[in-house]
Design a protein around this motif. Structure first.
Motif, PDB file in Angstrom:
ATOM      1  N   THR A 149       1.425  -1.193   0.132  1.00  0.00           N
ATOM      2  CA  THR A 149       0.242  -0.164   0.105  1.00  0.00           C
ATOM      3  C   THR A 149       1.086   1.111   0.101  1.00  0.00           C
ATOM      4  O   THR A 149       1.951   1.183   0.762  1.00  0.00           O
ATOM      5  CB  THR A 149      -0.504  -0.288   1.314  1.00  0.00           C
ATOM      6  OG1 THR A 149      -1.576  -1.571   1.230  1.00  0.00           O
ATOM      7  CG2 THR A 149      -1.898   1.386   0.824  1.00  0.00           C
ATOM      8  N   GLY A 150       0.444   1.684  -0.975  1.00  0.00           N
ATOM      9  CA  GLY A 150       1.422   3.484  -0.573  1.00  0.00           C
ATOM     10  C   GLY A 150       2.937   3.361  -1.678  1.00  0.00           C
ATOM     11  O   GLY A 150       3.175   4.536  -1.577  1.00  0.00           O
ATOM     12  N   CYS A 151       3.099   2.172  -2.268  1.00  0.00           N
ATOM     13  CA  CYS A 151       4.776   1.620  -2.035  1.00  0.00           C
ATOM     14  C   CYS A 151       4.912   2.029  -4.008  1.00  0.00           C
ATOM     15  O   CYS A 151       5.442   2.071  -4.580  1.00  0.00           O
ATOM     16  CB  CYS A 151       5.780   0.777  -1.537  1.00  0.00           C
ATOM     17  SG  CYS A 151       4.985   0.441  -0.418  1.00  0.00           S
ATOM     18  N   ALA A 152       3.821   1.451  -4.077  1.00  0.00           N
ATOM     19  CA  ALA A 152       3.699   0.829  -5.880  1.00  0.00           C
ATOM     20  C   ALA A 152       4.141   1.590  -6.964  1.00  0.00           C
ATOM     21  O   ALA A 152       4.841   1.418  -8.213  1.00  0.00           O
ATOM     22  CB  ALA A 152       2.401   0.577  -6.094  1.00  0.00           C
ATOM     23  N   GLU A 182       1.481  -1.059 -10.200  1.00  0.00           N
ATOM     24  CA  GLU A 182       1.662  -2.185  -8.985  1.00  0.00           C
ATOM     25  C   GLU A 182       1.856  -3.703 -10.039  1.00  0.00           C
ATOM     26  O   GLU A 182       3.189  -4.786  -9.153  1.00  0.00           O
ATOM     27  CB  GLU A 182      -0.092  -2.953  -8.545  1.00  0.00           C
ATOM     28  CG  GLU A 182      -0.504  -2.352  -7.427  1.00  0.00           C
ATOM     29  CD  GLU A 182      -1.598  -1.787  -7.638  1.00  0.00           C
ATOM     30  OE1 GLU A 182      -2.743  -1.883  -8.564  1.00  0.00           O
ATOM     31  OE2 GLU A 182      -2.577  -1.200  -6.447  1.00  0.00           O
ATOM     32  N   ALA A 183       1.653  -3.737 -10.681  1.00  0.00           N
ATOM     33  CA  ALA A 183       2.266  -4.710 -12.508  1.00  0.00           C
ATOM     34  C   ALA A 183       3.256  -4.639 -12.236  1.00  0.00           C
ATOM     35  O   ALA A 183       4.444  -6.301 -12.261  1.00  0.00           O
ATOM     36  CB  ALA A 183       1.547  -5.235 -12.960  1.00  0.00           C
ATOM     37  N   ALA A 184       4.360  -3.495 -12.307  1.00  0.00           N
ATOM     38  CA  ALA A 184       5.355  -3.771 -12.271  1.00  0.00           C
ATOM     39  C   ALA A 184       6.526  -4.097 -11.642  1.00  0.00           C
ATOM     40  O   ALA A 184       7.448  -4.539 -11.248  1.00  0.00           O
ATOM     41  CB  ALA A 184       5.914  -1.947 -13.153  1.00  0.00           C
ATOM     42  N   LEU A 185       6.001  -3.583 -10.294  1.00  0.00           N
ATOM     43  CA  LEU A 185       5.844  -4.132  -8.899  1.00  0.00           C
ATOM     44  C   LEU A 185       6.357  -5.403  -8.914  1.00  0.00           C
ATOM     45  O   LEU A 185       7.662  -6.203  -8.663  1.00  0.00           O
ATOM     46  CB  LEU A 185       5.410  -3.525  -8.066  1.00  0.00           C
ATOM     47  CG  LEU A 185       6.555  -3.292  -6.343  1.00  0.00           C
ATOM     48  CD1 LEU A 185       5.714  -2.329  -5.609  1.00  0.00           C
ATOM     49  CD2 LEU A 185       5.792  -4.920  -5.793  1.00  0.00           C
ATOM     50  N   LEU A 186       5.436  -6.030  -9.299  1.00  0.00           N
ATOM     51  CA  LEU A 186       5.252  -7.871  -9.143  1.00  0.00           C
ATOM     52  C   LEU A 186       6.429  -8.690 -10.342  1.00  0.00           C
ATOM     53  O   LEU A 186       6.852  -9.168  -9.876  1.00  0.00           O
ATOM     54  CB  LEU A 186       3.606  -7.922  -9.160  1.00  0.00           C
ATOM     55  CG  LEU A 186       2.745  -8.006  -7.573  1.00  0.00           C
ATOM     56  CD1 LEU A 186       1.726  -8.877  -8.124  1.00  0.00           C
ATOM     57  CD2 LEU A 186       4.074  -8.242  -6.722  1.00  0.00           C
ATOM     58  N   ASP A 187       6.699  -7.564 -11.192  1.00  0.00           N
ATOM     59  CA  ASP A 187       6.818  -8.427 -12.367  1.00  0.00           C
ATOM     60  C   ASP A 187       8.186  -8.226 -11.954  1.00  0.00           C
ATOM     61  O   ASP A 187       9.663  -8.716 -11.943  1.00  0.00           O
ATOM     62  CB  ASP A 187       6.721  -7.401 -13.847  1.00  0.00           C
ATOM     63  CG  ASP A 187       6.036  -7.726 -14.111  1.00  0.00           C
ATOM     64  OD1 ASP A 187       4.875  -9.133 -13.840  1.00  0.00           O
ATOM     65  OD2 ASP A 187       4.960  -7.164 -14.423  1.00  0.00           O
ATOM     66  N   ASP A 188       8.615  -6.843 -11.556  1.00  0.00           N
ATOM     67  CA  ASP A 188      10.876  -6.094 -11.342  1.00  0.00           C
ATOM     68  C   ASP A 188      10.875  -7.657 -10.213  1.00  0.00           C
ATOM     69  O   ASP A 188      11.892  -8.087  -9.979  1.00  0.00           O
ATOM     70  CB  ASP A 188      10.569  -5.466 -10.211  1.00  0.00           C
ATOM     71  CG  ASP A 188      11.853  -5.097 -10.314  1.00  0.00           C
ATOM     72  OD1 ASP A 188      13.103  -4.433 -10.469  1.00  0.00           O
ATOM     73  OD2 ASP A 188      12.165  -4.553  -9.783  1.00  0.00           O
ATOM     74  N   LEU A 189       9.699  -7.791  -9.174  1.00  0.00           N
ATOM     75  CA  LEU A 189      10.072  -8.539  -7.659  1.00  0.00           C
ATOM     76  C   LEU A 189      10.143 -10.275  -8.636  1.00  0.00           C
ATOM     77  O   LEU A 189      10.940 -10.574  -8.265  1.00  0.00           O
ATOM     78  CB  LEU A 189       8.932  -8.458  -6.733  1.00  0.00           C
ATOM     79  CG  LEU A 189       8.441  -9.465  -5.197  1.00  0.00           C
ATOM     80  CD1 LEU A 189       9.566  -9.567  -4.600  1.00  0.00           C
ATOM     81  CD2 LEU A 189       7.688 -10.001  -4.836  1.00  0.00           C
ATOM     82  N   LEU A 190       9.440 -10.322  -9.303  1.00  0.00           N
ATOM     83  CA  LEU A 190       9.483 -12.291 -10.073  1.00  0.00           C
ATOM     84  C   LEU A 190      10.552 -12.026 -11.022  1.00  0.00           C
ATOM     85  O   LEU A 190      11.011 -13.557 -10.927  1.00  0.00           O
ATOM     86  CB  LEU A 190       8.467 -11.953 -10.684  1.00  0.00           C
ATOM     87  CG  LEU A 190       6.561 -12.480 -10.588  1.00  0.00           C
ATOM     88  CD1 LEU A 190       5.740 -12.315 -10.593  1.00  0.00           C
ATOM     89  CD2 LEU A 190       6.814 -13.894  -9.534  1.00  0.00           C
ATOM     90  N   GLY A 191      10.906 -11.076 -11.671  1.00  0.00           N
ATOM     91  CA  GLY A 191      12.200 -11.303 -12.727  1.00  0.00           C
ATOM     92  C   GLY A 191      13.216 -11.730 -11.646  1.00  0.00           C
ATOM     93  O   GLY A 191      14.430 -12.899 -11.805  1.00  0.00           O
ATOM     94  N   ARG A 192      13.541 -11.147 -10.111  1.00  0.00           N
ATOM     95  CA  ARG A 192      14.750 -10.795  -9.492  1.00  0.00           C
ATOM     96  C   ARG A 192      14.482 -12.618  -9.209  1.00  0.00           C
ATOM     97  O   ARG A 192      15.735 -12.875  -8.702  1.00  0.00           O
ATOM     98  CB  ARG A 192      14.755  -9.699  -7.995  1.00  0.00           C
ATOM     99  CG  ARG A 192      15.089  -8.778  -8.751  1.00  0.00           C
ATOM    100  CD  ARG A 192      14.917  -7.561  -8.134  1.00  0.00           C
ATOM    101  NE  ARG A 192      14.712  -6.236  -8.658  1.00  0.00           N
ATOM    102  CZ  ARG A 192      15.543  -5.869  -9.139  1.00  0.00           C
ATOM    103  NH1 ARG A 192      16.876  -6.013  -8.638  1.00  0.00           N
ATOM    104  NH2 ARG A 192      15.837  -4.631  -9.609  1.00  0.00           N
TER     105      ARG A 192
END
Lengths: 493, 279
Positions: free
Chosen positions: A80-83, A89-99
């Motif tokens: 919340t408030g970070c994305a 939000e999708a970009a955050l999750l994709d970044d996370l998954l990519g790493r």
């Protein structure tokens, strides 16, 4: 017993919970590794910590969240408030998954209004098709992340199997026997019936997933809102880059602190390494401060000790403990951030902080008088910058410049019982007394209850003696009269 | 290109360099700062006017277990602390009330006692870089040239006076000046037998209680100035007069009764003698 399986093993028909012999029968060329629950938990905790680069609110899924049911281990992130910091939000999750994938983890991620819905989507909705809106309620990112449109939980969860509700295996089986295979099947069933048959869990989990019932998650580290977060475009390998990052972070944090009229007492700098490690440095300050230069200096010394590994990709600077710091004196020389106080103490604070944050230099003290006539109790050591650390020293009989931490026994030769010794031996050296003064009788403190065999509870007669070379010592005889033991307690200058 | 401006520029730079060299040779950083005066002309003359401030001094005890050097340092610091800035004392087993007699207010001290020698010197350097301090005293072993130079530079840059108190004399020092050092002065302090206090004439010249040893006089130190940049070496027998808070040359005080007797021990012994002598 098989604990976990990968995708190819699943394709071969293996399931967690299968005896190993059966598994080998199904797939003779099975590669088996012994399970290491503690190692996995540690790795998971480390990853949760690392996820702090995205959000301060991270947690490892607890066993009651369904981890034990064979659907893999998981992490919670409240973004919340970070994305927006990561481009959505999708970009955050994709970044996370990519790493995660680069490190070799098979990870899936979903973002939803509730933890329950996110759990279900992450495990039962494959976003690998990716890139477009699956239906009205879900979008997927190019990296395979699944993001629920706000308010779409009911529709999105409907086609998923009931196991997505984080239910115990026997409950899932029971529902399955009744033909309730999908979550949508549960929607029309009256709650009372569900509870009577399966206990409260299906209804509760359903409500949690749909957001009707709040589900709190305990974050791993206590979440703090006084955080300055910095993501680097490229991993930082050199101390110079970090120093610049530190400068920005402290400036940012101090801006937040100023706005809140607070000063930091304890701070933590966390460096997120490319390889998933986190390096932390903590400092404390002697008084609340929000002076960026001072904080930067304190951390700069610690930066050199931190192992940067293959590079640092993010840093957070957190104020763990704060205190009100309302009055702000803008010095003439432009020095900022020091509270009103005695000028000498203000100027000393940076020094005390620098010394205090070095390992091995914990106690920076100031001497104050204490109301006691016992020599070892007459001095109170106070923290250097505590208010009222100084006081008035009452005149007293001559006192040595050094007081031994423990009085050392000496062998003496005294001619008369009430006289100072003529000879004494201390640390294997014989001293012939040339001059002496005393005795000064020091009695125990009457206001303390006497304890047995405590040296402070015996009357002492002190003598100031000078040997033939002019060296001066402070000797005392224990016991009120006659043949007590002799000790050396201090050295005179 | 090589006009008069260029020559002028060169001349200015040359003058600057010369001044820097002079400063380096003399080692006196704060020429504008008055030195610390002992009040004893012979010592002050040997030092070239007094103990220069804002630089490093070494004080070595003559024998282990001889705490005269502590008194000497405390007396110096007490005089130096007149400008109400605090003093950092990196010491061990220091007893604050004992410093009062040397004119040093313990409330002015902040103290730290790290166990590792390297930590002590770290603390000293940090202190020398803090202009809010009047002085830093560190109890340590003697330093080599590099470490001493580093501290000396810190002292010069920030105007903090550094005292390095070596309570355990190095075994190699012997009688000479010992190792090379970056400090401006090196002192060796030893206790010396104090003068007899001639009181209670009934007990004759001993001045003590019946059958006991004679009474203590004022503390006396054998003060040796082993090395001094820009000054002379010397050796003096110095007495500390706590009632006035200054130094005196022992030679000038053969007669101990010259100063008013206000030593508390002395007072008690007079009382004691009266009791013993009549009884």
């Amino acid at each position: 017993m098989v604990v976990a399986v990968d995708r190819r093993a699943t394709a071969a028909g293996l399931r967690p919970g299968l005896p190993l012999a059966d598994a080998r029968a199904l797939a003779p060329d099975l590669a088996v590794r012994p399970a290491d629950p503690e190692g996995e938990a540690a790795t998971l905790a480390r990853l949760a910590e690392w996820c702090g680069r995205y959000s301060p609110w991270t947690a490892v899924e607890a066993a009651e969240d369904g981890t034990g049911a064979g659907y893999g281990a998981g992490l919670w992130l409240d973004v919340t408030g970070c994305a927006h910091l990561f481009g959505g939000e999708a970009a955050l999750l994709d970044d996370l998954l990519g790493r995660f994938r680069r490190w070799g983890y098979a990870a899936r991620a979903a973002l939803a209004d509730t933890p329950g819905a996110a759990w279900a989507l992450a495990r039962f909705k494959d976003g690998a098709a990716g890139g477009e809106t699956i239906d009205d309620t879900l979008t997927t990112g190019p990296g395979g992340s699944v993001v629920l449109v706000p308010g779409g939980a009911r529709a999105a969860l409907a086609p998923l199997p009931v196991a997505a509700l984080r239910l115990a295996p026997e409950v899932t089986e029971g529902l399955d026997r009744l033909g309730l295979r999908r979550i949508v099947d549960l929607y029309p069933i009256p709650r009372a019936t569900l509870v009577r048959r399966f206990g409260p869990s299906p209804g509760l989990r359903l409500d949690q997933a749909l957001g009707c019932v709040a589900e709190p998650i305990s974050p791993r580290p206590p979440a703090a809102d006084l955080v300055a977060r910095l993501i680097f475009a490229e991993p930082i390998l050199h101390i110079e880059g970090l120093t610049e990052g530190l400068r920005r972070s402290t400036a940012e944090l101090c801006r937040v602190l100023t706005a809140a009229a607070l000063g930091a007492r304890r701070l933590e700098l966390a460096l997120y390494r490319v390889d998933g490690g986190v390096r932390r440095a903590r400092i404390g300050t002697s008084r609340p401060t929000r002076d960026p230069a001072a904080l930067q200096r304190l951390f700069a010394e610690r930066l050199e000790d931190l192992d940067l590994g293959f590079g640092i990709e993010a840093m957070t600077l957190t104020a763990l403990e704060v205190a009100p710091l309302p009055a702000l004196q803008l010095g003439l020389a432009g020095r900022q951030g020091a509270p009103l106080g005695t000028p000498a103490d203000d100027a000393l604070a940076p020094l005390v902080d620098r010394l205090g944050n070095r390992p091995g230099l914990a106690a920076i003290l100031r001497f104050g008088p204490r109301e006691s006539h016992l020599p070892e109790r007459a001095v109170a050591a106070k923290r250097a910058l505590d208010p009222g650390a100084s006081g008035v020293w009452h005149p007293m009989p001559p006192r040595p410049s050094r007081l031994l931490a423990r009085p050392e026994p000496v062998e003496v030769t005294a001619l008369l019982p009430d006289h100072p010794p003529v000879l004494f031996r201390w640390r294997a050296r014989l001293h012939r007394v040339a001059r002496a003064g005393g005795p000064e009788r020091i009695a125990p403190e009457w206001w303390r209850a006497p304890r047995q065999d405590a040296s402070s509870d015996v009357i002492r007669d002190y003598f100031q003696v000078e040997d033939e070379d002019g060296r001066r010592f402070w000797l005392y005889r224990e016991g009120s009269e006659g043949a007590g033991r002799w000790y050396l307690h201090g050295l005179f200058a | 290109m090589e006009g008069p401006e260029g020559d002028l520029d060169k001349a200015v730079r040359l003058a600057g360099l010369r001044a820097m060299l002079r400063r380096l040779e003399q080692g006196s950083v704060a020429a504008d700062r008055p030195p610390l005066v002992f009040g004893l002309p012979s010592i002050d003359d040997a030092l070239g006017g007094g103990l220069s401030l804002g630089c490093l001094h070494e004080i070595v005890a003559a024998v282990e277990g001889d705490d005269a050097a502590t008194g000497f340092c405390a007396a110096l610091l007490g005089r130096l602390a007149a400008d109400s800035k605090p003093i950092l004392w990196i010491g061990h087993e220091l007893y604050a009330p004992g410093l009062l007699a040397f004119g040093l207010d313990p409330g002015r001290l902040i103290t730290v006692d790290p166990s590792r020698p390297a930590d002590r010197l770290t603390a000293m350097e940090e202190g020398m870089r803090c202009s809010a301090l009047a002085a830093v005293l560190c109890e340590s072993d003697l330093l080599d040239l590099t470490a001493g130079r580093r501290l000396q530079l810190a002292a010069e840059a920030h105007g903090v006076t550094g005292l390095l108190l070596c309570r355990q004399p190095p075994p190699s020092a012997g009688q000479g000046t010992g190792r090379a050092s970056a400090a401006v002065t090196r002192w060796r302090i030893a206790a010396a037998p104090s003068a007899a206090r001639r009181v209670g004439s009934a007990q004759g010249s001993s001045g003590g209680s019946v059958g006991g040893p004679p009474l203590l006089g004022r503390p006396r130190w054998r003060v040796e100035l082993l090395r001094c940049r820009g000054g002379r070496t010397g050796e003096w027998l110095v007495e500390w007069r706590d009632e006035t808070g200054d130094f005196a040359l022992a030679a000038a005080l053969c007669d101990g009764s010259a100063a008013p007797a206000r030593n508390d021990i002395l007072q008690w012994d007079i009382a004691r003698q009266a009791a013993d002598g009549t009884g």
